[in-house]
Enzyme design. Sequence first.
Site, PDB file in Angstrom:
ATOM      1  N   ASP A 100      12.916   1.640 130.312  1.00  0.00           N
ATOM      2  CA  ASP A 100      12.814   1.860 128.867  1.00  0.00           C
ATOM      3  C   ASP A 100      11.528   1.199 128.398  1.00  0.00           C
ATOM      4  OD1 ASP A 100      12.933   1.702 126.122  1.00  0.00           O
ATOM      5  OD2 ASP A 100      14.761   0.504 126.033  1.00  0.00           O
ATOM      6  N   ALA A 101      10.506   2.003 128.146  1.00  0.00           N
ATOM      7  CA  ALA A 101       9.213   1.480 127.700  1.00  0.00           C
ATOM      8  C   ALA A 101       9.163   1.521 126.179  1.00  0.00           C
ATOM      9  CB  ALA A 101       8.071   2.295 128.305  1.00  0.00           C
ATOM     10  N   ARG A 107      11.775  -2.551 129.695  1.00  0.00           N
ATOM     11  CA  ARG A 107      13.037  -3.042 130.252  1.00  0.00           C
ATOM     12  C   ARG A 107      13.486  -2.095 131.355  1.00  0.00           C
ATOM     13  NH1 ARG A 107      12.395  -3.796 124.943  1.00  0.00           N
ATOM     14  NH2 ARG A 107      12.641  -1.564 124.564  1.00  0.00           N
ATOM     15  N   GLU A 216      16.672   9.879 122.745  1.00  0.00           N
ATOM     16  CA  GLU A 216      17.004   8.456 122.756  1.00  0.00           C
ATOM     17  C   GLU A 216      18.337   8.212 122.054  1.00  0.00           C
ATOM     18  OE1 GLU A 216      14.921   4.230 121.304  1.00  0.00           O
ATOM     19  OE2 GLU A 216      13.798   6.118 121.213  1.00  0.00           O
ATOM     20  N   GLY A 245      15.144   0.042 116.929  1.00  0.00           N
ATOM     21  CA  GLY A 245      14.099  -0.426 117.816  1.00  0.00           C
ATOM     22  C   GLY A 245      12.924  -0.975 117.044  1.00  0.00           C
TER      23      GLY A 245
END
Length: 503
Positions: A100-101, A107, A216, A245
């Site tokens: 997960d960029a 991550r 997402e 986010g």
Amino acid sequence: MRRVGAKAKQNRSVGLMKGNSGGKKKSYLAVLIPCVVIFFIFLLSQRPSEQKTGAPVRHHNFVKEREQAVLADTRERAIARGTEEGLIGKGKYRCAVVIDAGSTGSRIHAFKFEVEGEELTLLDSTFKAIEPGLSSFNEDPAQAGLSLVPLLDEAKAFVPAEIAGETTVELRATAGLRMLDPSEVQSILQEVHTVLQSYPFKVLDDAVSVMDGADEGVFMWVTSNYYLGNIGKPAEETASVIDLGGGSVQRAFALGEGQQVPATLEEDSVRTIAAGGRRYKVYVHSYLGYGLKAARMSFLKPYDSVEEGHPCMTRGYEGRYHYVDENVSVKSDDEVGASVEGCVAAIEWEMNLEEGCGVEGQCSFDGVWSGGGGGGSEHNYVSSYIVDIARDVGVIPRESTMSDVALGDFMKAAEKVCASDYSQVEQAYGHYLNNDTDLPFICMDVLYAYVLLKSGFKLSPDREFTVVKQFDYKGKKVEAAWSLGAAINTIGKHSVGEVIDHE
């Protein structure tokens, strides 16, 4: 979104061993006794009770029963050892690696699944995070790829070497890269692709990309409902997810059966998902520019060139705020200090709460259709930055990974924080998020969480919702992140054979 679940059933076979007698027959009894036993078994199989009722005589499939027993024993032994080594080589065990960029950091999540036809059972996972995000390497893309090495090393240690070559690795960038120039994005992703190929995992054709915000949101919905055990239940019993986010915020929930969707909005706002024997119509929207870090810039920019201080800044602070490629001056009003009422008004103005969406009474903010409510919209699970804020300002205990809270809890915390001078904030909340980088905006952040949930997503002030950092799944703490949904999607699309044969 494509169907979630394994695309093709795994073929399993179990060889049965036949025993041999090593001795000679010493008497007729050695032959007679087995024959008598077989004869009585035959008589019992022809029970009159079954024949009288017309019920069919059931012949056991000993091969299938033996197969099930072996698989059950394999699973039991694997769980008892705390590993899944017993499943390797039996067509029952797959891994997937997802990076997960995000806008503020990268991550990695690596997962181990047991495969049972079209069902996936998560056996184990690992997680590691680093900062900063890939978008910070726009002027040095080679470093973007190299920054992922510690994450990939973590995954390499987690995935058994025997199946690394049939394990997919994928990187999905989110809001941070969406805001860069396309040429910069391409350079970063190429460097990332090169680094991924240096590891033993399989890099499929679509493995490195900037993910659509709606994907997402859908993946987060799948992840949360999987961990909660809701997949397969009616829409009304599933959970709504809100994921804040750095660059964007997503909301997704299952619509009720027969719920009408405006024809002009369905293509962009609703995804059909097949999972757990049901088909769900999932409403999803990603609000780009309304993630925590991006929204700060929107709230601060109108005050960049004015004399009066910003109503969200606590008394005694003056500095600058940087996000992606923008900088603004920031200062407080030292006479008034931060104002809860003034800060809320500034946030609401920039969120465009009054803008229409084409459906009367069903708009969220910034001209977006809300999904209309109903279905699974009532049970809300809120993750990412809102959880971090809640923990760091005392809404929930710092060690908490999942708690039920009310909107009023955020307002109470905001009133306390915003009334403080900045020197007091430094002493009381020095642990906040990334410390010096985020601490000046603590008053704004708490009130944004409050306004986003109350006025943006219309959560009821009278009903609690759940903030979740980690789910409790089979006795383990697992991260509340969309990556599990992405892994399930990838395994569902690509069989082991397809992965192995990919060049």
